[in-house]
Design a protein around this motif. Structure first.
Motif, PDB file in Angstrom:
ATOM      1  N   GLY A  99     -35.591  46.762  10.990  1.00 14.60           N
ATOM      2  CA  GLY A  99     -36.561  46.567  12.063  1.00 14.60           C
ATOM      3  C   GLY A  99     -36.070  46.965  13.438  1.00 14.60           C
ATOM      4  O   GLY A  99     -36.815  46.876  14.410  1.00 14.60           O
ATOM      5  N   LEU A 100     -34.817  47.408  13.553  1.00 12.39           N
ATOM      6  CA  LEU A 100     -34.282  47.820  14.856  1.00 12.39           C
ATOM      7  C   LEU A 100     -34.098  49.338  14.907  1.00 12.39           C
ATOM      8  O   LEU A 100     -33.661  49.951  13.939  1.00 12.39           O
ATOM      9  N   ALA A 101     -34.426  49.913  16.061  1.00 15.12           N
ATOM     10  CA  ALA A 101     -34.213  51.339  16.296  1.00 15.12           C
ATOM     11  C   ALA A 101     -32.877  51.530  17.004  1.00 15.12           C
ATOM     12  O   ALA A 101     -32.330  50.585  17.576  1.00 15.12           O
ATOM     13  N   ARG A 102     -32.379  52.754  16.987  1.00 14.58           N
ATOM     14  CA  ARG A 102     -31.068  53.015  17.610  1.00 14.58           C
ATOM     15  C   ARG A 102     -31.054  52.666  19.091  1.00 14.58           C
ATOM     16  O   ARG A 102     -30.044  52.255  19.625  1.00 14.58           O
ATOM     17  N   GLU A 103     -32.214  52.803  19.773  1.00 15.64           N
ATOM     18  CA  GLU A 103     -32.286  52.472  21.195  1.00 15.64           C
ATOM     19  C   GLU A 103     -32.186  50.966  21.436  1.00 15.64           C
ATOM     20  O   GLU A 103     -31.977  50.531  22.567  1.00 15.64           O
TER      21      GLU A 103
ATOM     22  N   GLY B  75     -35.111  42.528  24.674  1.00 15.71           N
ATOM     23  CA  GLY B  75     -36.436  43.021  24.319  1.00 15.71           C
ATOM     24  C   GLY B  75     -36.546  43.528  22.892  1.00 15.71           C
ATOM     25  O   GLY B  75     -37.626  43.898  22.442  1.00 15.71           O
ATOM     26  N   ALA B  76     -35.437  43.568  22.159  1.00 16.80           N
ATOM     27  CA  ALA B  76     -35.473  43.998  20.755  1.00 16.80           C
ATOM     28  C   ALA B  76     -36.197  42.931  19.927  1.00 16.80           C
ATOM     29  O   ALA B  76     -36.160  41.748  20.265  1.00 16.80           O
ATOM     30  N   PRO B  77     -36.857  43.342  18.831  1.00 17.26           N
ATOM     31  CA  PRO B  77     -37.630  42.387  18.033  1.00 17.26           C
ATOM     32  C   PRO B  77     -36.801  41.300  17.342  1.00 17.26           C
ATOM     33  O   PRO B  77     -37.334  40.272  16.957  1.00 17.26           O
ATOM     34  N   ARG B  78     -35.527  41.520  17.172  1.00 15.70           N
ATOM     35  CA  ARG B  78     -34.660  40.485  16.595  1.00 15.70           C
ATOM     36  C   ARG B  78     -33.292  40.556  17.246  1.00 15.70           C
ATOM     37  O   ARG B  78     -32.885  41.582  17.775  1.00 15.70           O
TER      38      ARG B  78
ATOM     39  N   ALA C 175     -12.232  55.643  20.006  1.00 16.48           N
ATOM     40  CA  ALA C 175     -13.681  55.662  20.238  1.00 16.48           C
ATOM     41  C   ALA C 175     -14.237  57.081  20.287  1.00 16.48           C
ATOM     42  O   ALA C 175     -15.344  57.332  19.812  1.00 16.48           O
ATOM     43  N   SER C 176     -13.476  58.023  20.837  1.00 19.16           N
ATOM     44  CA  SER C 176     -13.981  59.395  20.970  1.00 19.16           C
ATOM     45  C   SER C 176     -14.114  60.094  19.614  1.00 19.16           C
ATOM     46  O   SER C 176     -14.901  61.032  19.472  1.00 19.16           O
ATOM     47  N   ALA C 177     -13.381  59.652  18.602  1.00 18.77           N
ATOM     48  CA  ALA C 177     -13.447  60.274  17.274  1.00 18.77           C
ATOM     49  C   ALA C 177     -14.328  59.477  16.308  1.00 18.77           C
ATOM     50  O   ALA C 177     -14.578  59.907  15.188  1.00 18.77           O
ATOM     51  N   SER C 178     -14.807  58.314  16.732  1.00 20.33           N
ATOM     52  CA  SER C 178     -15.604  57.446  15.873  1.00 20.33           C
ATOM     53  C   SER C 178     -17.086  57.806  15.970  1.00 20.33           C
ATOM     54  O   SER C 178     -17.525  58.420  16.937  1.00 20.33           O
ATOM     55  N   THR C 179     -17.859  57.415  14.929  1.00 19.50           N
ATOM     56  CA  THR C 179     -19.278  57.740  14.901  1.00 19.50           C
ATOM     57  C   THR C 179     -20.108  56.532  14.489  1.00 19.50           C
ATOM     58  O   THR C 179     -19.596  55.597  13.867  1.00 19.50           O
ATOM     59  N   ALA C 180     -21.401  56.579  14.832  1.00 23.66           N
ATOM     60  CA  ALA C 180     -22.357  55.550  14.435  1.00 23.66           C
ATOM     61  C   ALA C 180     -23.620  56.240  13.949  1.00 23.66           C
ATOM     62  O   ALA C 180     -24.077  57.214  14.544  1.00 23.66           O
ATOM     63  N   LYS C 181     -24.199  55.724  12.847  1.00 25.44           N
ATOM     64  CA  LYS C 181     -25.412  56.303  12.284  1.00 25.44           C
ATOM     65  C   LYS C 181     -26.326  55.167  11.824  1.00 25.44           C
ATOM     66  O   LYS C 181     -25.859  54.215  11.203  1.00 25.44           O
ATOM     67  N   LEU C 182     -27.605  55.264  12.151  1.00 20.91           N
ATOM     68  CA  LEU C 182     -28.596  54.277  11.713  1.00 20.91           C
ATOM     69  C   LEU C 182     -29.548  54.970  10.760  1.00 20.91           C
ATOM     70  O   LEU C 182     -30.183  55.958  11.121  1.00 20.91           O
ATOM     71  N   GLU C 183     -29.626  54.428   9.536  1.00 21.21           N
ATOM     72  CA  GLU C 183     -30.472  55.043   8.521  1.00 21.21           C
ATOM     73  C   GLU C 183     -31.033  53.962   7.608  1.00 21.21           C
ATOM     74  O   GLU C 183     -30.276  53.161   7.049  1.00 21.21           O
ATOM     75  N   ASN C 184     -32.354  53.924   7.491  1.00 22.18           N
ATOM     76  CA  ASN C 184     -33.036  52.961   6.620  1.00 22.18           C
ATOM     77  C   ASN C 184     -32.615  51.514   6.880  1.00 22.18           C
ATOM     78  O   ASN C 184     -32.405  50.748   5.943  1.00 22.18           O
ATOM     79  N   GLY C 185     -32.472  51.149   8.160  1.00 23.50           N
ATOM     80  CA  GLY C 185     -32.141  49.777   8.511  1.00 23.50           C
ATOM     81  C   GLY C 185     -30.687  49.396   8.331  1.00 23.50           C
ATOM     82  O   GLY C 185     -30.331  48.222   8.422  1.00 23.50           O
ATOM     83  N   VAL C 186     -29.829  50.386   8.057  1.00 20.08           N
ATOM     84  CA  VAL C 186     -28.390  50.128   7.893  1.00 20.08           C
ATOM     85  C   VAL C 186     -27.625  50.924   8.944  1.00 20.08           C
ATOM     86  O   VAL C 186     -27.736  52.148   9.015  1.00 20.08           O
ATOM     87  N   LEU C 187     -26.861  50.218   9.775  1.00 19.64           N
ATOM     88  CA  LEU C 187     -26.004  50.843  10.774  1.00 19.64           C
ATOM     89  C   LEU C 187     -24.637  51.070  10.143  1.00 19.64           C
ATOM     90  O   LEU C 187     -24.019  50.139   9.633  1.00 19.64           O
ATOM     91  N   THR C 188     -24.187  52.332  10.134  1.00 21.67           N
ATOM     92  CA  THR C 188     -22.881  52.676   9.574  1.00 21.67           C
ATOM     93  C   THR C 188     -21.974  53.153  10.698  1.00 21.67           C
ATOM     94  O   THR C 188     -22.285  54.121  11.386  1.00 21.67           O
ATOM     95  N   LEU C 189     -20.865  52.454  10.897  1.00 18.23           N
ATOM     96  CA  LEU C 189     -19.865  52.828  11.898  1.00 18.23           C
ATOM     97  C   LEU C 189     -18.640  53.370  11.168  1.00 18.23           C
ATOM     98  O   LEU C 189     -18.120  52.726  10.265  1.00 18.23           O
TER      99      LEU C 189
END
Length: 93
Positions: A23-27, A45-48, A62-76
Motif C-alpha cells: 500500500g505504500l509508493a516509493r515517494e 501523510g502516508a496511508p500507513r 551508501a553510494s554502492a547500495s540500492t533500493a527497489k520497491l516491487e509488489n509491496g516489497v522493498l528490497t535493499l
C-alpha cells in the motif's frame, strides 16, 4: 534471518533486506544510512506508518547500495564498505 514482515540475507560483499510495505509508493518511504545502521520509515501523510531500523555488522557503502520497491516489497541491497588503510609512509631524511 527472518523477522515479522522482513527478511535479511548476509553475504560476503552485501546484505539484502526485504521489508513488506503493502500500500505504500516509493515517494512515501524514506531510507537513511549512517555508518552501519539503516532506517526505513514512511513519510508524513502516508496511508500507513512504517518505522524499522537494522544495525549491520559492518559499515554500509551508501553510494554502492540500492533500493527497489516491487509488489509491496522493498528490497535493499546494502554493500559492505571496504576498510581503507590509513597507514602513511614516512620518508627518512
Amino acid at each position: 534471518l527472518r523477522l515479522v514482515g522482513s527478511e535479511m540475507c548476509i553475504r560476503d560483499r552485501a546484505t539484502t533486506l526485504q521489508l513488506d510495505v503493502p500500500g505504500l509508493a516509493r515517494e512515501q518511504l524514506s531510507i537513511s544510512i549512517e555508518g552501519q545502521v539503516v532506517q526505513v520509515q514512511s513519510v508524513e501523510g502516508a496511508p500507513r506508518k512504517v518505522q524499522r531500523a537494522w544495525e549491520l555488522p559492518t559499515e554500509i557503502d551508501a553510494s554502492a547500495s540500492t533500493a527497489k520497491l516491487e509488489n509491496g516489497v522493498l528490497t535493499l541491497t546494502l554493500v559492505r564498505l571496504e576498510p581503507v588503510s590509513k597507514a602513511t609512509t614516512l620518508t627518512i631524511h
